[in-house]
Write an enzyme that holds these catalytic residues in place. Structure first.
Site, PDB file in Angstrom:
ATOM      1  N   GLU A  99       0.823  -1.209   0.000  1.00 48.12           N
ATOM      2  CA  GLU A  99       0.000   0.000   0.000  1.00 48.12           C
ATOM      3  C   GLU A  99       0.859   1.260   0.000  1.00 48.12           C
ATOM      4  OE1 GLU A  99      -3.529  -2.025   2.701  1.00 48.12           O
ATOM      5  OE2 GLU A  99      -2.368  -0.340   3.484  1.00 48.12           O
ATOM      6  N   CYS A 112       2.959   8.353   1.895  1.00 48.47           N
ATOM      7  CA  CYS A 112       3.186   7.370   2.956  1.00 48.47           C
ATOM      8  C   CYS A 112       3.457   6.038   2.267  1.00 48.47           C
ATOM      9  CB  CYS A 112       1.975   7.277   3.871  1.00 48.47           C
ATOM     10  SG  CYS A 112       2.123   6.002   5.156  1.00 48.47           S
ATOM     11  N   CYS A 119       4.290  -7.589   8.043  1.00 49.82           N
ATOM     12  CA  CYS A 119       5.100  -7.043   9.130  1.00 49.82           C
ATOM     13  C   CYS A 119       5.251  -8.110  10.207  1.00 49.82           C
ATOM     14  CB  CYS A 119       4.440  -5.797   9.724  1.00 49.82           C
ATOM     15  SG  CYS A 119       5.409  -4.987  11.020  1.00 49.82           S
ATOM     16  N   CYS A 123       1.653  -5.781  16.051  1.00 47.25           N
ATOM     17  CA  CYS A 123       0.832  -4.876  16.861  1.00 47.25           C
ATOM     18  C   CYS A 123      -0.643  -5.256  16.717  1.00 47.25           C
ATOM     19  CB  CYS A 123       1.051  -3.424  16.429  1.00 47.25           C
ATOM     20  SG  CYS A 123       2.759  -2.867  16.657  1.00 47.25           S
ATOM     21  N   CYS A 126      -3.153  -3.232  14.433  1.00 50.03           N
ATOM     22  CA  CYS A 126      -2.667  -2.851  13.104  1.00 50.03           C
ATOM     23  C   CYS A 126      -3.010  -3.946  12.103  1.00 50.03           C
ATOM     24  CB  CYS A 126      -1.152  -2.635  13.157  1.00 50.03           C
ATOM     25  SG  CYS A 126      -0.390  -2.356  11.538  1.00 50.03           S
ATOM     26  N   GLY A 172       4.793  -2.540   7.182  1.00 44.35           N
ATOM     27  CA  GLY A 172       6.126  -2.982   7.548  1.00 44.35           C
ATOM     28  C   GLY A 172       6.806  -2.098   8.578  1.00 44.35           C
ATOM     29  N   GLU A 173       7.912  -2.601   9.104  1.00 42.64           N
ATOM     30  CA  GLU A 173       8.746  -1.923  10.091  1.00 42.64           C
ATOM     31  C   GLU A 173      10.043  -1.491   9.412  1.00 42.64           C
ATOM     32  OE1 GLU A 173      10.946  -0.249  12.518  1.00 42.64           O
ATOM     33  OE2 GLU A 173       9.058  -0.842  13.475  1.00 42.64           O
ATOM     34  N   SER A 204       9.206   5.848  10.780  1.00 39.42           N
ATOM     35  CA  SER A 204       8.398   5.445  11.934  1.00 39.42           C
ATOM     36  C   SER A 204       8.779   4.035  12.350  1.00 39.42           C
ATOM     37  CB  SER A 204       6.911   5.500  11.572  1.00 39.42           C
ATOM     38  OG  SER A 204       6.119   5.050  12.656  1.00 39.42           O
ATOM     39  N   SER A 227       6.476   4.608  17.729  1.00 36.62           N
ATOM     40  CA  SER A 227       5.118   4.209  18.125  1.00 36.62           C
ATOM     41  C   SER A 227       5.180   3.656  19.541  1.00 36.62           C
ATOM     42  CB  SER A 227       4.575   3.155  17.158  1.00 36.62           C
ATOM     43  OG  SER A 227       4.421   3.709  15.864  1.00 36.62           O
ATOM     44  N   LEU A 228       4.589   4.366  20.486  1.00 42.40           N
ATOM     45  CA  LEU A 228       4.744   4.020  21.902  1.00 42.40           C
ATOM     46  C   LEU A 228       3.503   3.301  22.437  1.00 42.40           C
ATOM     47  CD1 LEU A 228       7.024   4.360  23.896  1.00 42.40           C
ATOM     48  CD2 LEU A 228       6.015   6.518  24.635  1.00 42.40           C
ATOM     49  N   HIS A 229       2.388   3.996  22.525  1.00 44.63           N
ATOM     50  CA  HIS A 229       1.064   3.429  22.829  1.00 44.63           C
ATOM     51  C   HIS A 229       0.871   2.937  24.263  1.00 44.63           C
ATOM     52  CE1 HIS A 229       0.863   3.750  18.564  1.00 44.63           C
ATOM     53  NE2 HIS A 229       1.561   2.651  18.327  1.00 44.63           N
ATOM     54  N   ASN A 303      -7.820   3.819  14.460  1.00 42.69           N
ATOM     55  CA  ASN A 303      -8.488   3.524  13.195  1.00 42.69           C
ATOM     56  C   ASN A 303      -8.900   2.057  13.258  1.00 42.69           C
ATOM     57  OD1 ASN A 303      -9.394   3.385  10.589  1.00 42.69           O
ATOM     58  ND2 ASN A 303      -7.519   4.154   9.650  1.00 42.69           N
ATOM     59  N   CYS A 346      -2.816   1.514   7.861  1.00 41.26           N
ATOM     60  CA  CYS A 346      -1.788   0.610   7.364  1.00 41.26           C
ATOM     61  C   CYS A 346      -2.304  -0.821   7.234  1.00 41.26           C
ATOM     62  CB  CYS A 346      -0.602   0.666   8.322  1.00 41.26           C
ATOM     63  SG  CYS A 346       0.659  -0.552   8.002  1.00 41.26           S
TER      64      CYS A 346
END
Length: 357
Positions: A99, A112, A119, A123, A126, A172-173, A204, A227-229, A303, A346
């Site tokens: 994407e 983006c 990935c 997460c 995600c 992906g990471e 990111s 990305s903490l969360h 999202n 994502c």
């Protein structure tokens, strides 16, 4: 099998041409055609291609031992009702799909892009993490996504409004695919071509500590978003399984070292999930955790995805969370959500298409 010309840095392309007897000036001409002009067909007659370069293109582009220069095919495209967000599902040569999202803002655009098919980070909220890891993208496959966005803008007649910014926040990471990502960004930021300045590029990461430390050691000039969360180990590991490999304390220590070595601000991404991590008490813990780090917190209401039951924090909860952080001295921005109606989160579009096929 032909190699993708998009995989080559300028110096590598120059080396290929010089090894075949051409002058370095021909490399500058070809680079501009590929990365600045976004030429659809390099075999077409171009007045800036002198005869030696035309002969090289005829012999080396498309040959079995040469190079290919085609952009990925568009598997599907969706446009948001806001008229500002477009999401492309691009099909790679091996059939994998990734994407790419193009977001419009007044006078500028942001791309983006994805760095992996799938990935490995897992997460829970995600869509990409839910589909698992397939493979790394090559540098050229990352570059090609940016070139696709430029072509889309050129087709709209809006290229002059500028593809100004790039975020590696797609599938992906990025720091799991470190070498290919850095090679791609060298190409994308080259002033002779695409020319997106390093200061307008953001990487990111979910918190791949070795990659963060390597960015610091190598003094890479790109922005960093983490990305903490979660503000505690228990809270974060429930949402981000990678925290079990790189615990929160280790991640924060790496961020502190990154800040000390580079002098750069770190953007911390915080997805707000109702009842999970959206309370004022959590915001207060986050402020303590980040004390002493030059940090900007981006607050992102969840999202929703089909495989995760959580819901987005309420508007009041988001504002209260923001107020706690600001009162503690941290800049905190509620990120404008884009493309919800076109599954712009994502991995969502790919997941939806696979479910239908």
């Amino acid at each position: 099998m032909p190699r993708a010309i998009y995989d080559l840095s300028f110096s590598a392309l120059e080396g290929e041409l010089v090894a075949d007897g051409l002058r370095p000036a021909h490399a500058r001409t070809l680079w501009r055609a590929v990365h600045h002009d976004g030429a659809d067909d390099l075999h077409a007659v171009r007045p800036d291609f002198l005869p030696p370069l035309r002969r090289w293109v005829g012999a080396r582009l498309g040959g079995e031992n040469g190079f290919c220069a085609g952009l990925p095919a568009v598997h599907s495209e969706t446009a948001s009702s806001d008229g500002l967000t477009r999401k492309f599902l691009l099909r790679l040569d091996d059939g994998q799909t990734v994407e790419t999202v193009l977001m419009g803002y007044p006078g500028r655009h942001t791309a983006c892009v994805s760095t992996q098919a799938g990935c490995a980070m897992g997460c829970v909220f995600c869509a990409t993490g839910q589909m698992g890891f397939v493979r790394h993208l090559t540098a050229g496959e990352i570059v090609a996504q940016v070139l696709h966005c430029r072509r889309a803008l050129r087709g709209d007649g809006t290229l002059n409004n500028g593809l100004r910014n790039l975020v590696l926040m797609g599938m992906g990471e990025p720091l799991h695919n470190y070498d290919a990502v850095m090679a791609a960004l060298e190409i994308i930021s080259d002033r002779r071509g695409i020319n997106i300045g390093p200061g307008r590029i953001t990487i990111s990461t979910v918190g791949v500590v070795p990659g963060i430390l390597r960015l610091a050691r190598e003094q890479r000039p790109y922005g960093l978003a983490v990305s903490l969360h979660g503000a505690s180990e228990e809270e974060r590991s429930a949402l981000v399984p990678a925290s079990r490999r790189w615990p929160l304390a280790e991640l924060i220590a790496a961020c502190r070292e990154y800040g000390l070595r580079t002098g750069r601000r770190i953007f911390f991404e915080w997805t707000l999930i109702a009842g999970r991590n959206d309370s004022p008490a959590t915001a207060a813990r986050l402020a303590v955790l980040l004390q002493g780090i030059d940090a900007h917190i981006n607050l992102i209401p969840l999202n929703p995805t089909g495989s995760y039951s959580g819901i987005a924090a309420s508007a009041d909860a988001v504002r209260d969370f923001q107020c706690v952080l600001r009162d503690a001295g941290f800049p905190a921005t509620i990120r404008q959500r884009r493309g919800i109606d076109v599954a712009a989160g994502c991995g969502q579009l790919r997941a939806e298409r696979r479910a239908r096929e």
